[in-house]
Design an enzyme around this catalytic site. Structure first.
Site, PDB file in Angstrom:
ATOM      1  N   THR A  42       0.858  -1.039   0.172  1.00 20.47           N
ATOM      2  CA  THR A  42       0.014   0.353  -0.139  1.00 20.47           C
ATOM      3  C   THR A  42       0.695   1.532  -0.281  1.00 20.47           C
ATOM      4  O   THR A  42       2.136   0.800   0.466  1.00 20.47           O
ATOM      5  CB  THR A  42      -0.534  -0.265   1.370  1.00 20.47           C
ATOM      6  N   ARG A  51     -12.475  -9.173  -0.942  1.00 19.24           N
ATOM      7  CA  ARG A  51     -11.952  -8.614   0.267  1.00 19.24           C
ATOM      8  C   ARG A  51     -11.824  -7.689  -0.097  1.00 19.24           C
ATOM      9  O   ARG A  51     -11.156  -6.851  -0.917  1.00 19.24           O
ATOM     10  CB  ARG A  51     -10.611  -9.314   0.318  1.00 19.24           C
ATOM     11  N   GLY A  99     -10.076  -4.394   1.834  1.00 18.91           N
ATOM     12  CA  GLY A  99      -8.725  -4.432   3.650  1.00 18.91           C
ATOM     13  C   GLY A  99      -9.000  -3.430   4.356  1.00 18.91           C
ATOM     14  O   GLY A  99     -10.264  -2.198   4.267  1.00 18.91           O
ATOM     15  N   ASP A 100      -8.200  -2.885   5.450  1.00 20.32           N
ATOM     16  CA  ASP A 100      -7.968  -1.247   5.748  1.00 20.32           C
ATOM     17  C   ASP A 100      -8.209  -0.056   5.232  1.00 20.32           C
ATOM     18  O   ASP A 100      -8.953   1.033   5.986  1.00 20.32           O
ATOM     19  CB  ASP A 100      -6.694  -1.412   7.334  1.00 20.32           C
ATOM     20  N   GLY A 136      -3.782  -6.011   6.061  1.00 19.56           N
ATOM     21  CA  GLY A 136      -5.256  -4.842   6.036  1.00 19.56           C
ATOM     22  C   GLY A 136      -5.964  -5.619   7.792  1.00 19.56           C
ATOM     23  O   GLY A 136      -6.531  -4.729   8.430  1.00 19.56           O
TER      24      GLY A 136
HETATM   25  N1  ASP Z   1      -3.146  -2.385   4.071  1.00 15.96           N
HETATM   26  C1  ASP Z   1      -3.591  -3.414   2.724  1.00 15.96           C
HETATM   27  C2  ASP Z   1      -4.997  -3.942   3.201  1.00 15.96           C
HETATM   28  O1  ASP Z   1      -4.645  -5.407   3.516  1.00 15.96           O
HETATM   29  C3  ASP Z   1      -2.311  -4.100   2.345  1.00 15.96           C
HETATM   30  C4  ASP Z   1      -1.086  -2.993   3.226  1.00 15.96           C
HETATM   31  O2  ASP Z   1      -0.495  -2.081   3.159  1.00 15.96           O
HETATM   32  O3  ASP Z   1       0.322  -4.221   2.359  1.00 15.96           O
HETATM   33  O4  ASP Z   1      -5.309  -4.090   2.657  1.00 15.96           O
END
Ligand code: ASP
Length: 273
Positions: A150, A178, A180-181, A204
């Protein structure tokens, strides 16, 4: 009034050392782009930095996004302003060149905070957000090394206003659908002019379960950025065995970063530094 500051990251992960230079170079270019825009305010700075990283193939966002288990890109992004706590985000979008642009449009529209799927695509069309053929993301990954993680940016402008923006392809091989955060305020990003701003990177699910960015921002009201970043990553590890990185910035003082993966690409600048 705070002195202007900007911190950007290109993801926390376990990239082999040989692949780190390209992600670090992309992050440093994003820092320059963001800093060049900071006179236009904290939002302008984080948007400039994240848009540039969405164009950088070594980073897991936009063009460099990783693919899900079906071999398709599903992108998440978010943006938040600390002055009035406005936020906008998009989840699992497939055909946007710059998902962070749509997150901004959602925020500026103000009616909702998070749009996903087909509704997000329709809103993008309504707002004239740049679309692209989803095959572009698949082609960009063909034969390329796995991307870093990210991307995100946190800024404070000369007026003391804070902003954060984040964009991601999520996690390679994730289940389709899915989210994520990264598009969830409080989990993957948060900004509040009364305390500070934060942006996360890492698995995430861990950031969602610990609501880590909101936790960090609450702590920025009383503690220095470096202490808050370390404490946040410590909490993630201690409570759930989570791995990742955090960038944070308070109302005053320099930004800070912490991570417990092998590597995190990041860079920062602040007035007086
Ligand atoms: N946080 C991101 C997610 O889980 C992935 C990442 O930061 O590498 O979608």
């Amino acid at each position: 009034m705070g002195r202007a500051a900007l911190i950007v990251h290109g993801g926390a992960g376990d990239r082999p050392a040989a692949q780190r230079a390209s992600s670090q170079a992309a992050v440093e270019a994003a820092l320059e782009a963001g800093w060049a825009a900071i006179a236009g305010g904290a939002l302008a700075a984080v948007m400039a930095a994240v848009r540039l990283m969405e164009d950088a193939p070594p980073l897991n966002a936009g063009l460099g996004a990783c693919l899900n288990a079906d071999g398709e890109a599903e992108l998440d992004a978010g943006v938040m302003l600390g002055d009035d706590l406005r936020a906008g985000a998009v989840g699992a979008v497939r055909d946007l060149r710059h998902p962070v642009d749509l997150a901004r449009a959602v925020m500026e529209d103000g009616r909702h905070v998070l749009l996903v799927g087909e509704g997000a695509a329709r809103f993008a069309a309504e707002r004239g957000i740049e679309r692209c053929d989803p095959a572009l993301f698949v082609a960009a990954r063909a034969g390329a090394p796995p991307p870093a993680d990210t991307v995100g940016a946190v800024a404070r402008d000369a007026g003391g206003h804070l902003a954060v923006a984040v964009s991601t392809g999520g996690i390679a091989g994730k289940r389709p659908g899915r989210v994520g955060d990264s598009p969830l305020p409080g989990a993957g990003f948060y900004a509040d002019d009364e305390a500070g701003a934060a942006c996360g990177t890492g698995v995430g699910e861990g950031f969602i379960r610990t609501v880590l960015c909101h936790r960090a921002v609450e702590r920025l009201a009383a503690s220095a950025a470096a202490e808050v970043a370390e404490e946040g990553i410590g909490h993630l590890a201690r409570r759930i065995g989570g791995r990742g990185g955090l960038i944070v910035l308070g109302r005053q003082g320099p930004p800070a970063a912490a991570w417990n993966t092998a590597h995190m690409a990041w860079a920062m600048r602040h007035e007086g530094s």
